[in-house]
Design a protein around this motif. Structure first.
Motif, PDB file in Angstrom:
ATOM      1  N   ILE A 107       0.855  -1.190   0.000  1.00 30.81           N
ATOM      2  CA  ILE A 107       0.000   0.000   0.000  1.00 30.81           C
ATOM      3  C   ILE A 107       0.889   1.238   0.000  1.00 30.81           C
ATOM      4  O   ILE A 107       1.791   1.363   0.827  1.00 30.81           O
ATOM      5  CB  ILE A 107      -0.931   0.021   1.228  1.00 30.81           C
ATOM      6  CG1 ILE A 107      -1.855  -1.207   1.242  1.00 30.81           C
ATOM      7  CG2 ILE A 107      -1.741   1.313   1.256  1.00 30.81           C
ATOM      8  CD1 ILE A 107      -2.858  -1.253   0.130  1.00 30.81           C
ATOM      9  N   GLU A 108       0.631   2.147  -0.925  1.00 31.65           N
ATOM     10  CA  GLU A 108       1.423   3.371  -1.014  1.00 31.65           C
ATOM     11  C   GLU A 108       0.733   4.572  -0.379  1.00 31.65           C
ATOM     12  O   GLU A 108       1.399   5.558  -0.036  1.00 31.65           O
ATOM     13  CB  GLU A 108       1.742   3.695  -2.483  1.00 31.65           C
ATOM     14  CG  GLU A 108       2.610   2.665  -3.181  1.00 31.65           C
ATOM     15  CD  GLU A 108       4.049   2.631  -2.668  1.00 31.65           C
ATOM     16  OE1 GLU A 108       4.423   3.502  -1.858  1.00 31.65           O
ATOM     17  OE2 GLU A 108       4.795   1.733  -3.075  1.00 31.65           O
ATOM     18  N   ALA A 109      -0.583   4.521  -0.242  1.00 30.27           N
ATOM     19  CA  ALA A 109      -1.311   5.662   0.311  1.00 30.27           C
ATOM     20  C   ALA A 109      -2.658   5.199   0.829  1.00 30.27           C
ATOM     21  O   ALA A 109      -3.330   4.380   0.196  1.00 30.27           O
ATOM     22  CB  ALA A 109      -1.498   6.746  -0.747  1.00 30.27           C
ATOM     23  N   ALA A 110      -3.047   5.714   1.996  1.00 29.13           N
ATOM     24  CA  ALA A 110      -4.385   5.477   2.524  1.00 29.13           C
ATOM     25  C   ALA A 110      -5.335   6.432   1.819  1.00 29.13           C
ATOM     26  O   ALA A 110      -5.291   7.636   2.031  1.00 29.13           O
ATOM     27  CB  ALA A 110      -4.405   5.703   4.034  1.00 29.13           C
ATOM     28  N   THR A 111      -6.164   5.883   0.969  1.00 28.26           N
ATOM     29  CA  THR A 111      -7.056   6.710   0.157  1.00 28.26           C
ATOM     30  C   THR A 111      -8.504   6.352   0.452  1.00 28.26           C
ATOM     31  O   THR A 111      -8.799   5.391   1.142  1.00 28.26           O
ATOM     32  CB  THR A 111      -6.774   6.515  -1.335  1.00 28.26           C
ATOM     33  OG1 THR A 111      -6.872   5.108  -1.648  1.00 28.26           O
ATOM     34  CG2 THR A 111      -5.383   7.012  -1.695  1.00 28.26           C
ATOM     35  N   GLY A 112      -9.402   7.120  -0.104  1.00 26.66           N
ATOM     36  CA  GLY A 112     -10.824   6.897   0.123  1.00 26.66           C
ATOM     37  C   GLY A 112     -11.563   8.216   0.155  1.00 26.66           C
ATOM     38  O   GLY A 112     -12.660   8.331  -0.371  1.00 26.66           O
ATOM     39  N   SER A 113     -10.938   9.232   0.785  1.00 25.29           N
ATOM     40  CA  SER A 113     -11.442  10.588   0.619  1.00 25.29           C
ATOM     41  C   SER A 113     -11.033  11.015  -0.784  1.00 25.29           C
ATOM     42  O   SER A 113      -9.849  11.286  -1.047  1.00 25.29           O
ATOM     43  CB  SER A 113     -10.840  11.518   1.672  1.00 25.29           C
ATOM     44  OG  SER A 113     -11.283  11.170   2.957  1.00 25.29           O
ATOM     45  N   LEU A 114     -11.978  11.046  -1.691  1.00 28.05           N
ATOM     46  CA  LEU A 114     -11.655  11.181  -3.101  1.00 28.05           C
ATOM     47  C   LEU A 114     -10.941  12.494  -3.395  1.00 28.05           C
ATOM     48  O   LEU A 114     -11.235  13.527  -2.825  1.00 28.05           O
ATOM     49  CB  LEU A 114     -12.934  11.063  -3.942  1.00 28.05           C
ATOM     50  CG  LEU A 114     -13.614   9.699  -3.854  1.00 28.05           C
ATOM     51  CD1 LEU A 114     -14.914   9.698  -4.650  1.00 28.05           C
ATOM     52  CD2 LEU A 114     -12.702   8.585  -4.344  1.00 28.05           C
ATOM     53  N   GLY A 115      -9.988  12.394  -4.313  1.00 27.31           N
ATOM     54  CA  GLY A 115      -9.204  13.560  -4.698  1.00 27.31           C
ATOM     55  C   GLY A 115      -7.865  13.651  -4.021  1.00 27.31           C
ATOM     56  O   GLY A 115      -7.073  14.547  -4.335  1.00 27.31           O
ATOM     57  N   HIS A 116      -7.551  12.725  -3.107  1.00 31.08           N
ATOM     58  CA  HIS A 116      -6.300  12.797  -2.358  1.00 31.08           C
ATOM     59  C   HIS A 116      -5.153  12.043  -3.024  1.00 31.08           C
ATOM     60  O   HIS A 116      -3.990  12.397  -2.859  1.00 31.08           O
ATOM     61  CB  HIS A 116      -6.494  12.245  -0.948  1.00 31.08           C
ATOM     62  CG  HIS A 116      -7.286  13.158  -0.063  1.00 31.08           C
ATOM     63  ND1 HIS A 116      -7.453  12.927   1.283  1.00 31.08           N
ATOM     64  CD2 HIS A 116      -7.959  14.304  -0.326  1.00 31.08           C
ATOM     65  CE1 HIS A 116      -8.186  13.894   1.812  1.00 31.08           C
ATOM     66  NE2 HIS A 116      -8.517  14.735   0.851  1.00 31.08           N
ATOM     67  N   GLY A 117      -5.466  10.955  -3.735  1.00 30.12           N
ATOM     68  CA  GLY A 117      -4.408  10.094  -4.257  1.00 30.12           C
ATOM     69  C   GLY A 117      -3.507  10.779  -5.262  1.00 30.12           C
ATOM     70  O   GLY A 117      -2.275  10.620  -5.218  1.00 30.12           O
ATOM     71  N   LEU A 118      -4.090  11.539  -6.192  1.00 30.81           N
ATOM     72  CA  LEU A 118      -3.261  12.199  -7.195  1.00 30.81           C
ATOM     73  C   LEU A 118      -2.343  13.247  -6.579  1.00 30.81           C
ATOM     74  O   LEU A 118      -1.153  13.281  -6.918  1.00 30.81           O
ATOM     75  CB  LEU A 118      -4.121  12.808  -8.303  1.00 30.81           C
ATOM     76  CG  LEU A 118      -3.318  13.547  -9.381  1.00 30.81           C
ATOM     77  CD1 LEU A 118      -2.271  12.648 -10.029  1.00 30.81           C
ATOM     78  CD2 LEU A 118      -4.249  14.138 -10.439  1.00 30.81           C
ATOM     79  N   PRO A 119      -2.808  14.135  -5.691  1.00 33.51           N
ATOM     80  CA  PRO A 119      -1.866  15.069  -5.081  1.00 33.51           C
ATOM     81  C   PRO A 119      -0.692  14.380  -4.386  1.00 33.51           C
ATOM     82  O   PRO A 119       0.453  14.837  -4.477  1.00 33.51           O
ATOM     83  CB  PRO A 119      -2.736  15.844  -4.088  1.00 33.51           C
ATOM     84  CG  PRO A 119      -4.105  15.796  -4.673  1.00 33.51           C
ATOM     85  CD  PRO A 119      -4.203  14.444  -5.309  1.00 33.51           C
ATOM     86  N   MET A 120      -0.959  13.257  -3.705  1.00 34.35           N
ATOM     87  CA  MET A 120       0.142  12.515  -3.091  1.00 34.35           C
ATOM     88  C   MET A 120       1.071  11.949  -4.156  1.00 34.35           C
ATOM     89  O   MET A 120       2.301  11.962  -4.003  1.00 34.35           O
ATOM     90  CB  MET A 120      -0.410  11.403  -2.207  1.00 34.35           C
ATOM     91  CG  MET A 120      -1.006  11.905  -0.909  1.00 34.35           C
ATOM     92  SD  MET A 120      -1.439  10.585   0.260  1.00 34.35           S
ATOM     93  CE  MET A 120      -3.012  10.060  -0.401  1.00 34.35           C
TER      94      MET A 120
END
Length: 269
Positions: A107-120
């Motif tokens: 796992i590279e990032a805890a996502t789910g709140s949409l819109g967060h993965g790309l900025p990270m």
């Protein structure tokens, strides 16, 4: 890899039935993309998941985490038994969204709140450049997620910095939680929107593994820009009574539906 994707569809549907985990349609729409990344394209090593020179794959549409869990287990990041035998109902690692990276390898990032993965992902791509690493970052987005302003802020920054080590793949299944994605906001023409932000853009059948492989093997593509791939997909792909039916964003299969799905996928049940 088509056979790998078929096996993963089986596991995802069985998992949804057993654990009552929703978002099945979203998992089935992106599984060919994840299969292509993890079993052909991305430089990742289950024996050394923290290798600083690894490629990073971020599932920004975190509600499809059950698909990612199955992919990581099949790839060997953790035993399959850990996944299927975990306590899903009481704060276990394998919930409806990815946990933080320190809790689960791969796992590279805890996502789910949409819109967060790309900025990270943009930050990771920028860090790779500063550190002189040739590693790439792949961010898998949902089309409904492209409603988020943070996606376009990140896209503008990446385009301005010409981060050609960054790849966005939009799982464009034409649905979001409550309606058709292009009818909620003016999403179309999606490919042109990414191009306007300074990205090198492509469209592909997101269920054609050969086409995905051919496209992704040529990354960076030589244009010196971040790359956006609009992958046209079908929600619930692989099972006819789930395909393009947004009810499977929330529903989980009962025993009869599980049996019917296994038959369609070619597995005896």
């Amino acid at each position: 890899m088509e056979e790998t994707a078929r096996e993963l569809r089986r596991r995802i549907i069985e998992y949804s039935h057993k654990t009552k985990t929703p978002h099945l349609g979203s998992c089935l729409s992106c599984i060919d993309i994840l299969t292509t990344l993890y079993f052909d394209i991305a430089k990742v090593n289950p024996a050394d998941p923290q290798d600083p020179n690894r490629d990073r794959v971020i599932l920004s549409k975190g509600h499809a985490a059950p698909a990612l869990f199955q992919v990581l287990a099949l790839k060997g990041f953790f035993p399959y038994e850990d996944l299927i035998n975990s306590d899903h109902a009481n704060g276990g690692l394998f919930g409806e969204h990815p946990p933080t990276p320190d809790h689960l390898p791969g796992i590279e990032a805890a996502t789910g709140s949409l819109g967060h993965g790309l900025p990270m992902g943009v930050g990771m791509a920028m860090a790779n450049r500063i550190s002189g690493r040739n590693s790439r970052v792949f961010a898998v987005l949902g089309d409904g997620e492209c409603n988020e302003g943070s996606i376009w802020e990140a896209a503008m920054f990446a385009g301005g910095q010409k981060l050609d080590n960054l790849v966005v793949i939009v799982d464009f299944n034409k649905w979001q939680a409550t309606d058709r994605s292009p009818e909620v906001l003016a999403l179309d023409p999606l490919k042109d929107k990414w191009a306007a932000f300074g990205w090198s853009t492509y469209e592909v059948d997101g269920h054609d593994v050969s086409a995905l492989v051919n496209l992704l093997r040529n990354v960076p593509d030589g244009y010196g820009k971040p790359i956006a791939i609009v992958a046209h997909t079908v929600k619930g792909k692989g099972v006819d009574f789930m395909e393009d039916d947004n009810n499977w964003h929330y529903r989980t299969p009962n025993a009869d539906e599980l049996s019917a799905a296994m038959t369609q996928l070619g597995f005896d049940k």
